[in-house]
Design a protein around this motif. Structure first.
Motif, PDB file in Angstrom:
ATOM      1  N   TRP A   1       1.988   1.423  -2.241  1.00 22.94           N
ATOM      2  CA  TRP A   1       0.541   1.529  -2.050  1.00 22.94           C
ATOM      3  C   TRP A   1       0.107   2.982  -1.934  1.00 22.94           C
ATOM      4  O   TRP A   1       0.791   3.781  -1.302  1.00 22.94           O
ATOM      5  CB  TRP A   1       0.108   0.755  -0.794  1.00 22.94           C
ATOM      6  CG  TRP A   1       0.293  -0.716  -0.937  1.00 22.94           C
ATOM      7  CD1 TRP A   1       1.462  -1.412  -0.716  1.00 22.94           C
ATOM      8  CD2 TRP A   1      -0.672  -1.681  -1.358  1.00 22.94           C
ATOM      9  NE1 TRP A   1       1.267  -2.748  -0.969  1.00 22.94           N
ATOM     10  CE2 TRP A   1      -0.035  -2.950  -1.358  1.00 22.94           C
ATOM     11  CE3 TRP A   1      -2.025  -1.608  -1.733  1.00 22.94           C
ATOM     12  CZ2 TRP A   1      -0.694  -4.126  -1.723  1.00 22.94           C
ATOM     13  CZ3 TRP A   1      -2.684  -2.778  -2.097  1.00 22.94           C
ATOM     14  CH2 TRP A   1      -2.021  -4.015  -2.091  1.00 22.94           C
TER      15      TRP A   1
ATOM     16  N   ARG B   1      -5.833  -3.698  -0.228  1.00 24.42           N
ATOM     17  CA  ARG B   1      -4.908  -3.736   0.899  1.00 24.42           C
ATOM     18  C   ARG B   1      -5.597  -4.262   2.160  1.00 24.42           C
ATOM     19  O   ARG B   1      -5.058  -5.104   2.867  1.00 24.42           O
ATOM     20  CB  ARG B   1      -4.338  -2.337   1.167  1.00 24.42           C
ATOM     21  CG  ARG B   1      -3.281  -2.392   2.222  1.00 24.42           C
ATOM     22  CD  ARG B   1      -2.706  -1.075   2.645  1.00 24.42           C
ATOM     23  NE  ARG B   1      -1.783  -1.402   3.702  1.00 24.42           N
ATOM     24  CZ  ARG B   1      -0.468  -1.326   3.594  1.00 24.42           C
ATOM     25  NH1 ARG B   1       0.086  -0.854   2.516  1.00 24.42           N
ATOM     26  NH2 ARG B   1       0.312  -1.710   4.579  1.00 24.42           N
TER      27      ARG B   1
ATOM     28  N   VAL C   1      -2.202   0.333  -6.060  1.00 22.34           N
ATOM     29  CA  VAL C   1      -0.815  -0.103  -5.836  1.00 22.34           C
ATOM     30  C   VAL C   1      -0.033  -0.057  -7.137  1.00 22.34           C
ATOM     31  O   VAL C   1      -0.617  -0.188  -8.220  1.00 22.34           O
ATOM     32  CB  VAL C   1      -0.778  -1.536  -5.238  1.00 22.34           C
ATOM     33  CG1 VAL C   1      -1.171  -2.591  -6.261  1.00 22.34           C
ATOM     34  CG2 VAL C   1       0.609  -1.868  -4.680  1.00 22.34           C
TER      35      VAL C   1
END
Lengths: 188, 188
Positions: free
Chosen positions: B186, B79, B143
């Motif tokens: 996420w 991320r 995720v």
């Protein structure tokens, strides 16, 4: 281009714009001639000439019309309406001539302030319409989101423009669903 | 353009592409001349000429380079890496000359098969890199997503291109976060 406040003139002007848009989608930019537009709109050729002396002006008008039919008149449930409007936008951009014309307009806007102004007006209209619809959905509890209006447009419209003008691919209903999911938490 | 398998030639070629890219970002397309690129890359002018007889070819090479530096070498947490890469892409596209050049390339691809091929290669590279990174994040549980690779690219990159080339606005970190949120769930 002339803008009249006479309602009859406004109606015939709108008929010509609609006709030009239909010709563009069905047959490409080459079909948007004074003669074809006059025929399709049921007006005289002189009327088309009076409003747009050059066919390119009419094409520009159609492609960057601030009063474009997309995202008009939201309906509840907003999610379904949004899906339908994005579907229609994707289908229009799937016509190679429309995608090409959109890119040409985006590029022309860089050096032509008139085209840039029209692009800005058109984007403002779309952004306002989407924002109003999403806000009304938030009010009825259909969605929770704190995304700013311009971000909503970027997240919903951006990927569709990208898919049709860069990735040169099809916008699936599944992708549209994902885009709608991405703007907030939906309860429908 | 000539492609050599000699490692030294490959290094000087890369140095020239990097130099051209730096000049483009810092000063716009006009700065990408044989002389400036040679100077910046520390090679002779003849070397630049030999690879790209026309400056436009070098510009095209830089703008549509399949080996572009973006989205290379993913790191965990994905991320954060994704955010950084998208930030960098947005910052590059925020330079008006880069946005203009991107639109010009997208439009040229419509009628120039060579440019279309380069665009396709470049998109394929970006899509593969993003897909590999997101898949590795899925494997570590960072995720959950079932989005197809091309959809990931459209959802992450599309809004950034749209914001910088159509909405003519700034890509905020908040928007980038929203885009990343949009591709899945996420856990970071």
């Amino acid at each position: 281009m002339s803008y009249s406040t006479d309602p009859r003139a406004a109606r015939s002007r709108e008929a010509m714009v609609v006709a030009a848009r239909e010709l563009l989608v069905a047959e490409g930019p080459g079909a948007v001639t004074h003669q074809r537009v006059a025929q399709q709109a049921g007006v005289g050729r002189a009327t088309v000439y009076r409003h747009w002396p050059q066919p390119e002006q009419l094409l520009l008008e159609v492609m960057s019309d601030a009063d474009l039919p997309l995202f008009k008149n939201p309906e509840a449930p907003v999610r379904r309406w949004l899906h339908r409007e994005l579907r229609q936008m994707a289908d229009e951009l799937a016509v190679p001539a429309i995608a090409a014309m959109s890119l040409a307009l985006m590029q022309s806007a860089i050096w032509d302030p008139d085209i840039a102004h029209r692009r800005d007006e058109s984007l403002k209209t779309i952004t306002e319409r989407i924002s109003v619809a999403v806000r009304s959905a938030a009010e009825t509890g259909e969605v929770e989101t704190d995304a700013a209006p311009a971000d909503l447009t970027a997240m919903l419209v951006g990927p569709i423009v990208y898919r049709t003008t860069s990735q040169m691919g099809v916008v699936s209903d599944d992708l549209i669903d994902r885009l709608i999911d991405g703007v907030g938490t939906w309860h429908t």
